[in-house]
Structure formats: C-alpha cells, structure tokens
Motif scaffolding. Structure first.
Motif, PDB file in Angstrom:
ATOM      1  N   CYS A 150       0.806  -1.219   0.000  1.00 37.53           N
ATOM      2  CA  CYS A 150       0.000   0.000   0.000  1.00 37.53           C
ATOM      3  C   CYS A 150       0.837   1.265   0.000  1.00 37.53           C
ATOM      4  O   CYS A 150       0.334   2.347  -0.256  1.00 37.53           O
ATOM      5  CB  CYS A 150      -0.991   0.003   1.155  1.00 37.53           C
TER       6      CYS A 150
ATOM      7  N   ARG B 254       2.812   3.216   2.224  1.00 34.64           N
ATOM      8  CA  ARG B 254       2.930   4.383   3.081  1.00 34.64           C
ATOM      9  C   ARG B 254       3.939   4.236   4.222  1.00 34.64           C
ATOM     10  O   ARG B 254       4.327   5.220   4.810  1.00 34.64           O
ATOM     11  CB  ARG B 254       1.587   4.778   3.644  1.00 34.64           C
TER      12      ARG B 254
ATOM     13  N   CYS C  87      -0.448   2.979  -4.740  1.00 35.32           N
ATOM     14  CA  CYS C  87      -0.719   3.013  -3.307  1.00 35.32           C
ATOM     15  C   CYS C  87      -2.224   2.987  -3.056  1.00 35.32           C
ATOM     16  O   CYS C  87      -2.991   3.497  -3.834  1.00 35.32           O
ATOM     17  CB  CYS C  87      -0.110   4.257  -2.678  1.00 35.32           C
ATOM     18  N   PHE C  88      -2.587   2.359  -1.956  1.00 32.22           N
ATOM     19  CA  PHE C  88      -4.017   2.257  -1.664  1.00 32.22           C
ATOM     20  C   PHE C  88      -4.294   2.324  -0.184  1.00 32.22           C
ATOM     21  O   PHE C  88      -3.395   2.284   0.649  1.00 32.22           O
ATOM     22  CB  PHE C  88      -4.612   0.990  -2.285  1.00 32.22           C
ATOM     23  N   ASP C  89      -5.572   2.458   0.099  1.00 32.67           N
ATOM     24  CA  ASP C  89      -6.068   2.566   1.457  1.00 32.67           C
ATOM     25  C   ASP C  89      -7.016   1.390   1.662  1.00 32.67           C
ATOM     26  O   ASP C  89      -7.551   0.848   0.702  1.00 32.67           O
ATOM     27  CB  ASP C  89      -6.837   3.899   1.566  1.00 32.67           C
ATOM     28  N   ILE C  90      -7.182   0.966   2.899  1.00 33.72           N
ATOM     29  CA  ILE C  90      -8.150  -0.089   3.179  1.00 33.72           C
ATOM     30  C   ILE C  90      -9.161   0.466   4.170  1.00 33.72           C
ATOM     31  O   ILE C  90      -8.779   0.911   5.257  1.00 33.72           O
ATOM     32  CB  ILE C  90      -7.464  -1.347   3.763  1.00 33.72           C
ATOM     33  N   VAL C  91     -10.415   0.492   3.804  1.00 39.60           N
ATOM     34  CA  VAL C  91     -11.442   1.028   4.704  1.00 39.60           C
ATOM     35  C   VAL C  91     -12.672   0.139   4.703  1.00 39.60           C
ATOM     36  O   VAL C  91     -12.908  -0.602   3.762  1.00 39.60           O
ATOM     37  CB  VAL C  91     -11.875   2.463   4.311  1.00 39.60           C
TER      38      VAL C  91
ATOM     39  N   MET D 278     -13.095  -2.239   1.729  1.00 42.20           N
ATOM     40  CA  MET D 278     -12.736  -1.697   0.423  1.00 42.20           C
ATOM     41  C   MET D 278     -11.246  -1.425   0.319  1.00 42.20           C
ATOM     42  O   MET D 278     -10.598  -1.077   1.297  1.00 42.20           O
ATOM     43  CB  MET D 278     -13.447  -0.357   0.189  1.00 42.20           C
ATOM     44  N   LYS D 279     -10.775  -1.569  -0.884  1.00 37.94           N
ATOM     45  CA  LYS D 279      -9.406  -1.178  -1.216  1.00 37.94           C
ATOM     46  C   LYS D 279      -9.546   0.001  -2.165  1.00 37.94           C
ATOM     47  O   LYS D 279     -10.084  -0.153  -3.259  1.00 37.94           O
ATOM     48  CB  LYS D 279      -8.753  -2.370  -1.914  1.00 37.94           C
ATOM     49  N   ASN D 280      -9.135   1.189  -1.728  1.00 37.53           N
ATOM     50  CA  ASN D 280      -9.326   2.397  -2.530  1.00 37.53           C
ATOM     51  C   ASN D 280      -7.983   3.017  -2.891  1.00 37.53           C
ATOM     52  O   ASN D 280      -7.054   2.959  -2.093  1.00 37.53           O
ATOM     53  CB  ASN D 280     -10.097   3.450  -1.730  1.00 37.53           C
ATOM     54  N   TRP D 281      -7.919   3.658  -4.021  1.00 35.23           N
ATOM     55  CA  TRP D 281      -6.698   4.389  -4.369  1.00 35.23           C
ATOM     56  C   TRP D 281      -6.363   5.400  -3.284  1.00 35.23           C
ATOM     57  O   TRP D 281      -7.244   6.009  -2.685  1.00 35.23           O
ATOM     58  CB  TRP D 281      -6.903   5.181  -5.661  1.00 35.23           C
ATOM     59  N   ASP D 282      -5.090   5.573  -3.073  1.00 36.43           N
ATOM     60  CA  ASP D 282      -4.627   6.588  -2.138  1.00 36.43           C
ATOM     61  C   ASP D 282      -3.359   7.175  -2.745  1.00 36.43           C
ATOM     62  O   ASP D 282      -2.843   6.638  -3.724  1.00 36.43           O
ATOM     63  CB  ASP D 282      -4.337   5.938  -0.774  1.00 36.43           C
TER      64      ASP D 282
END
Lengths: 286, 277, 339
Positions: free
Chosen positions: B248, B250, C248-252, C264-268
């Motif tokens: 991811c 970060r 890169c992504f975010d998990i929410v 969800m896996k969203n772009w970040d």
C-alpha cells in the motif's frame, strides 16, 4: 504602468513584503506556473500573460505563510478570494500586499482544455479592473474568442425535474476519483481539518463510490455556498472533468437572488453564511 | 489464490484494562484449523479489525511460547482503537498476520539481555520477555528496565510485579519525576537516567529498546557508552500502515518498508535510514 | 516474433468475436478521458496519434475502489464472504506507456504476498497495444527504457500501416493463441513493413538517463532541491491518481447496514498529508516537499532498488494535468544532470 518585474523589485527594495507569490514560465510554451520569489535575484522569473490562470490566493492560508508579509500577483477574480479570506478572518489585510492585475481575460486552461478560448469566468467578469489592491499592473492580453456555455447549462439544469437533475449529477459524480484536487486548489477550502478527513465519526465515505462521491461533492457545494467567488479553479484541475462550476455558480446565483449577496466584493461586509440576522427569511433560525 | 486481505476471525476472551486509556485484549481463534495453521515470532505485528470501522496495526504482545491466546495492547486514539474499546468479551474481531520481521531470539541465546521499554513500548518487548522467560535456561543475565510517565501509565502491572519477585532476573520499574504516588516504591527518573544508573554491561549482551522516540534518542548514547555494539541494540519502528504486506506504499522509510523489512531494526540499520519516521 | 496484418474491419470482427467469447472490451472513451467499457464496437476507433487518456488504463486492472470481501454481523458473530473479481477483459488500444505499466506494477502485487484481485484481473485480460505516434513536450518514454513502439506489457501490438490496415506483432503466448483462434482475420504479414513504420516513429524530444537520476537520489535524501516544488505544490494528488504506475491504496470499511458491509481497497496517494499521519499526530512526511520527494524517490529509486524497474513509463500525464504546472520530466532530467 510599471511592468511586473520592476514592481517586484520595488517591493523588495522598499521592503513591502518578504516574499512574492506570482507567475513564472512553465517548462512548456503557453503555460505558466506559480512561483514564490524571495530575493531580488529571483524576480526576473516573473511573467504576466493570458496563461496566468492559477488563483494564487490559495497559498495565502498555508501554514508556513501565515503571519508573514506576503505580496501576491492577483487578477480581479483572485482578489475576490483575497477579499473573502479577509472577510472570513483568515488573513489580515495589512499582511497582504496585493499587486492587482488589470486583466483582459485569461485562457480556458492548459492541456486538455481549449486554450485558444477565453475562460468562461472572464466573460461575465465584473472586476477586470480590480476592486482592492495596493498597486496595479496591466496584463497585456489579446482578444480571445469564447462564449459562456456554462450559463446555458445552468439554465438547462434549472429546467430539469429533481429526478432528472439527480440523474445528471449521478452521471457526473460517477467519474470522481476522490483525489480532492478541487479542495486542494480552492482558495476558500482552508479548513485545517476537512470534514472529508474526519474519521470519528466518518461523515463522508472515503471510497469513490456513488454514495461517497455524492457525499463529498454535495457537502463541498454547500460549504462553498455564499463563499465561492467563482475562480473556477476546482473545475479546471478536476482530473475527472466534473463540471463543478455548474454547482458553484448556481449556488452563487441563489445567494444573489435570494439574499442579494455577492461574495468576494467587500472585505468589510458581513459574510452570508457566517452572519446571524433576524431578518433572514428562513424562520427556523429565529 | 488466497485473499491476502481476508482476516482470521477471533473471539475476545478477556479484556484487561492496563491504564485508563490502554487496554489488552486476549483473543482466541474461532476456527481450530486457523489456530493450528498460525504461528509467529516475537516482534511480529498484525492488523486487527473491527468490522465496519476498519483495521489497525499493533504488535502481538504475547509470546509464541503461549499459543492459547493472542494478546494485543492498544491505546485509545483513533477510529478503530475507539471501536475496539467498545467491544465486549465474546465479540468478534478480525486478525490478519503475522507480518514483518522479529527479534533475533535465537541469536540471543547464551547472552546477557537488557530490555528497556517506555510506556506502551513494553508491548512488543513483553512478547520477547515472556518468550525468553519461558526458555529461561538458554539465556544468561536478564535485566528489565521499564518506565512510564506516571504510576497509572504503567502497563502489565501484574507481570511487572511477578518479574520483580523473581530472583533469576533483575527488573527495575521507574516513573518520570512527578509521576509517582505517595506509596510508590519503584524508581523515580527518566528511563535513560535509570539505565545509566544501573549500567548493564555491554559485553556479550543484547539490548532491546522500545518506547517513545525521545526516550530512544537519549538512551542510545548511554548504551554506546556502556559498550553495547550497534548491531546488538535492537528497537522497533512504527509508521502508519494499512496493508502490512508491502503494497500500500505508506510505511516506507527511504527504500525500506517497515512492514516487510521491519518493524525490528538494529541501531546500525537505523543509522543508515533517512529521517522519515 | 510472429507478424501479421489485420484490416480495420478485421479488428472489429476480432472484438466482436471476443465479445462473444465473453470478454468485455475496454478502450479509450470518445473524449479520451479514460478507458471505458465499449458498448458499440463500431465506435471503437484507433488513434495512434491521440495523446494518452487523462486517466490511465490502470483502473481496468486496479480499479479506483473495489471490495476485498463482504461481512455480515449477527450478535457476536461475523461471517466473511470472500469474493473473486470475475470477468474477462480486453484492454484495447493501449499505448506502450500504458501497457508497460502492468508489467511494472505486477511486481509489487506479486512479491511475497500475492494480491489475487490484481492477479485474477491480469490473468483474465488480453492487452492489445497500439504503437504510438503522439509526442509532446511531456512524453519521455525513451528515458525510462521504453519507446513509442515498445512491446512491453502487450499481448499483441498493433502498428498502423494505413487507415484501414494494421500490422500485428505477437508478443506473448496469449497473443499467439488469439491469432490462432481467428486465423481468418489475420494475414501473414511482411515484418519489414511494420518495421519501416516503427523505425519512422521517433522518440520524444525529452531525454535523460534514469540511472543518473537514481545515482543522485541514492546520495541526496536531505536536499533543498525539492523546496521550490514544495512552495507551489498544492498536494492535490492528481499526479498519483492519473499515473499508470502509482499503486498506493487505502483499506477502509463501509457499512451498508449495521448487519453488513464490505471492506474496500481504494486508491490513495503519497501527496496527501493524511497518508502517513500517525495516530499520535506525528507525521514523518509533514510538509509538501517531503511528500514530493517521496514520489520522485519511489519512482526512480526505491522501486528500482526493490524491483529493478523504474516506476514510471514516461507517459507525462502527471505533468500535463498538474494544476500548478509541475513537470516531473523536467525535474528528473534536471536531477540527472546533478550527479
């Protein structure tokens, strides 16, 4: 009238500001970029032409610039933002040295926009000669063609039924990728913590889904109602091509017709949303 | 292909309030199969989740020698930790892991070990302390120096007492000046000061240091003075993480991913990293 | 490499056949803003001289948001419903700078832990590239080891020979099987013809040595080079979102109801303050220049260190679209001259 470079020089020579936010040539012909100039040596970078699209006042509320004495090159529309920021107590008039630009209109955009046309905001501009400044500079422009197609679109939207309008925005917001470029470029999106970034509770879903996209775009529209000064930077920067000016201009239209208020005109006028008035027509507030 | 984002389901078996804002959860795998499949090493971390709220990264605070439960300790600060705190015994949480590298417990055999921790930094150290204590004979002298801001901020109080009562290890507990209570019998002083006063020998010794950056910063020069080798001073780093899987993007510090190449680093590795943590 | 010739009609026939096989066709939209699912194959057009779409083709295999599982809650219990991305895709008319991006990000989604969402989509898709004749000041594919005619990432690469005829270069087994499935649509071609066209396509004017960029980045983490960029970068992150290689992504979590929801896996993106903000309030990349430095380093150093690939295909999207005209090609070529 002096040119921008000599004005900049005199600003430093007479210590009117410690930095100048202006425009410089970009790497590509027919494009400019914002620049922060801090020394006499650097002032030669400054340019002023019809490609100076950016509303530089977005840099005034930056943490690192706060409290500093900053000079800024600003067109009438950008000055509206400065006026609004003063009215909303975000910056102090005495901390900004405004180099107002007598402007004949800027182009519609850089890459991907038709840069041969005049920006739509310029067609109805009422501040071609700025309404607040410390010094004036003239932008040598040429006549640019173009019509205000967005005005027609707004009328079309007004004529739609609520359901049709919803469907229209559903289609537009579908494309949103939640990069928040609209917020980042906006001179009036200065909240230290945006509601979109709050997680306890999570008001706005972070996912770029229908629900999350609606929540974000509608909340932003409301938050800018009676505040947006129509610089249209959000629409210009949107990588997904969402016509955000349609919302913002519609809201400004309502502010004008319902409350006789136009944002960004008078730094001393009470703001529309920030002011309590018993004469407000909505009775829920009383 | 396996879904790497899918967590194990775990049941909260016990809740222990360590301090007013720090809590330990004792978790058990809901599926026997998962339990059998699962193994980890001291120092590794995991992603804990409250469904509907999201995931959160903590180390595993229990040792691999006690596999009946997985324990984690967390401070209530953000969205997920607040949600975790609202859960009760019997509730289900998600658990993804173990991730990252671990403390070099095998290399520590036959050596003197000095554990230094501050605040909730004791959580990852506790995993390795218990691990080492469960295999006590394999190691030489063990010293534990632990400090917190105030007496009420000390975590794992029951274990601290137990460690202090053992005569095969030396345990020193301290609180910052002003953080003591009238009946406080431990030391008073910042962790680096206490370390200097106790002066554990650096020869044939490994030190594990976890705690707030400021504590680590002032402890390191003392360790050097005491003769610890840079390779034998070991700490953990934290950066914001989401996936724990090296994807991811970060948690990197320069070109290393804390989630893959860390969280455990030696002081000599640390010195090679850019200031981005 | 085998070569064939296919007519424009043949291409449409091929797409129709693939649709019948169950593939969804994704191609640049009419206004060239992104890759969209094609509804009418007659509308598919091939424009090798059109500039890259505003948003890259990455979203076809790595969408802006996707659920990684669903959950249901009842009292104390939670049930997880795993999902698999399904559907076969043809990504059609990708420029080499888009096609190559999949080869590059494939590595991060496959080292150690394998991301099944990316992989399944990748495995179930067919990538039909199109040699590119568009060049502008922002392109720099030749400086990152690619070219307007690069075959990297494509299963087959089309080369425009005339308005109605295209050369076909077969690159992968998948591409070879495609030709074998529909032999009537492909004529055996003369390799020289495509080659002539390919040779006539020049590279972008901007040129730098990406190894030199890395060399400088290797030794210059603490530097004031990025300060002036930090001055003007507004941190909008559009560069990361339009980029074909930013991953890169975010998990929410998202609840629909109390009883169910999805993760969800969203772009970040690394340009956002929140991206690296710790719960304690500490932020290792607290200012914009640090975040910009991260982007440049990730692309030209970190990814090279770890995966031996430059995390950039030189498509120029980030610079074309930057609201404050920050030009990454210019920045890295300046860096390449510093070392």
């Amino acid at each position: 009238m002096a040119d921008i470079i000599s004005i900049a020089k005199s600003i430093f020579e007479n210590q009117k500001a410690e930095m100048i936010i202006g425009y410089a040539k970009a790497t590509k012909e027919g494009r400019t970029r914002p620049v922060v100039v801090r020394t006499l040596d650097e002032v030669k970078e400054l340019v002023l032409n019809s490609f100076c699209l950016n509303n530089l006042s977005t840099y005034l509320t930056r943490k690192e610039n706060k409290g500093k004495r900053v000079a800024i090159v600003a067109k009438g529309c950008d000055i509206k933002a400065i006026v609004q920021l003063i009215a909303e107590n975000q910056i102090r008039r005495e901390n900004v040295y405004v180099v107002g630009v007598k402007c004949s209109g800027v182009r519609r955009g850089f890459e991907g926009h038709d840069s041969t046309k005049i920006a739509e905001k310029c067609i109805t501009c009422n501040v071609k000669t700025p309404h607040l400044f410390d010094e004036l500079v003239e932008m040598k422009g040429e006549e640019l063609p173009g019509t205000d197609e967005k005005a027609e679109s707004i009328v079309k939207l007004e004529q739609m039924t609520a359901n049709e309008r919803f469907a229209y925005w559903e289609e537009q917001f579908e494309r949103c990728i939640k990069c928040y470029a609209c917020r980042q470029i906006c001179p009036l999106c200065y909240c230290e913590r945006c509601i979109a970034d709050k997680s306890m509770p999570r008001w706005i879903e972070t996912s770029p889904t229908k629900r999350g996209n609606f929540a974000w775009n509608i909340v932003r529209a409301f938050h800018l109602s009676g505040r947006c000064i129509g610089c249209n930077e959000c629409e210009r920067v949107c990588p997904a091509g969402i016509p955000l000016s349609l919302i913002n201009r519609k809201m400004a239209k309502v502010a004008k017709s319902e409350f006789g208020y136009e944002s960004g005109m008078d730094p001393n006028a009470p703001t529309l949303i920030g002011t309590y008035d018993v004469k407000d027509k909505e009775d829920f507030i009383r | 292909m396996e879904n790497i984002y899918k967590p194990y389901l775990m049941e909260i078996k016990e809740i222990i309030d360590e301090t007013p804002d720090t809590r330990t959860l004792r978790l058990q795998f809901k599926s026997e199969e998962d339990k059998k499949r699962f193994s980890f090493k001291a120092g590794q971390f995991a992603e804990y989740s409250v469904f509907g709220e999201g995931e959160c990264t903590f180390c595993i605070a229990s040792p691999p020698t006690r596999m009946d439960f997985i324990e984690c300790s967390f401070k209530q600060v953000g969205k997920v930790t607040n949600a975790l705190r609202r859960l009760n015994v019997g509730d289900t949480v998600g658990f993804r892991g173990p991730y990252g590298n671990w403390f070099p417990v095998e290399e520590m055999r036959g050596k003197n070990i000095v554990f230094i921790a501050g605040g909730i930094g004791l959580a990852p150290v506790r995993s390795v302390i218990l691990n080492v204590l469960d295999r006590r004979k394999e190691f030489r002298d063990i010293t534990i120096i632990y400090g917190a801001r105030t007496v009420s901020d000390l975590v794992y109080k029951r274990e601290l007492e137990e460690w202090q009562s053992r005569n095969d290890i030396r345990t020193v507990v301290t609180v910052d000046p002003g953080g003591e209570t009238p009946d406080w019998k431990g030391e008073i002083g910042f962790v680096p000061t206490i370390v200097e006063r106790i002066s554990p020998k650096g020869e044939n010794a490994v030190s594990i240091i976890c705690g707030p950056p400021i504590m680590i910063k002032f402890t390191l020069p003392i360790m050097m003075k005491l003769g610890f080798k840079e390779d034998n001073i070991i700490t953990t780093l934290e950066n914001r993480m989401k996936c724990g899987l090296g994807k991811c993007g970060r948690c990197n510090i320069g070109n290393i991913y804390v989630c893959k190449d860390g969280p455990v680093f030696s002081y000599s590795q640390l010195k090679g990293l850019p200031q981005e943590y | 490499m085998e070569e064939y010739v296919i007519s424009l009609e043949g291409i449409k026939g091929l797409l129709e056949n693939l649709t019948r096989e169950g593939f969804n066709i994704y191609a640049p939209s009419k206004n060239n803003d992104r890759f969209v699912k094609v509804k009418d194959i007659d509308e598919v057009a091939l424009f090798p001289d059109r500039r890259p779409t505003d948003i890259s083709a990455k979203e076809c295999l790595f969408p802006k948001c996707e659920p990684v599982f669903y959950y249901k809650r009842e009292k104390n219990n939670v049930e997880i419903v795993d999902i698999d991305p399904n559907g076969n895709k043809v990504l059609f008319g990708l420029k080499p700078c888009d096609a190559a991006s999949f080869t590059i990000i494939h590595k991060v989604f496959n080292w150690d832990y394998k991301d099944k969402f990316y992989n399944k989509r990748f495995d179930n898709s067919l990538i039909i590239g199109l040699a590119c004749t568009y060049l502008d000041d922002y392109c720099f594919c030749t400086s990152v080891g690619l070219s307007p005619v690069s075959t990297v990432g494509s299963d087959i690469l089309l080369v425009r020979l005339s308005d109605v005829s295209f050369g076909v270069i077969v690159i992968t087994d998948k591409g070879g099987q495609l030709v074998k499935r529909y032999p009537q649509l492909f004529e055996k071609g003369e390799p020289t013809k495509s080659k002539q066209v390919l040779d006539s396509i020049g590279g972008p004017a901007r040129k730098f040595d990406h190894k030199k960029v890395k060399e400088w980045l290797d030794n210059n983490f603490e530097t004031d080079f990025f300060n002036s960029i930090g001055d003007i970068c507004v941190g909008c992150g559009q560069c990361t979102f339009v980029c074909p290689t930013c991953h890169c992504f975010d998990i929410v979590d998202e609840d629909y109801l109390y009883s169910e929801g999805r993760r969800m896996k969203n772009w970040d993106g690394c340009q956002f303050y929140l991206f690296t903000l710790h719960a304690s309030g500490h932020n290792p990349r607290d200012t914009q220049y640090k975040r910009y430095r991260q982007r440049v380093n990730h692309k030209f150093k970190y990814y090279v260190d770890r995966f031996q690939e430059v995390l950039c295909t030189g498509c120029g999207r980030c610079s074309r679209g930057c609201p404050v005209s920050i030009d990454i090609g210019d920045i890295v070529s300046r860096i390449s001259k510093l070392s």
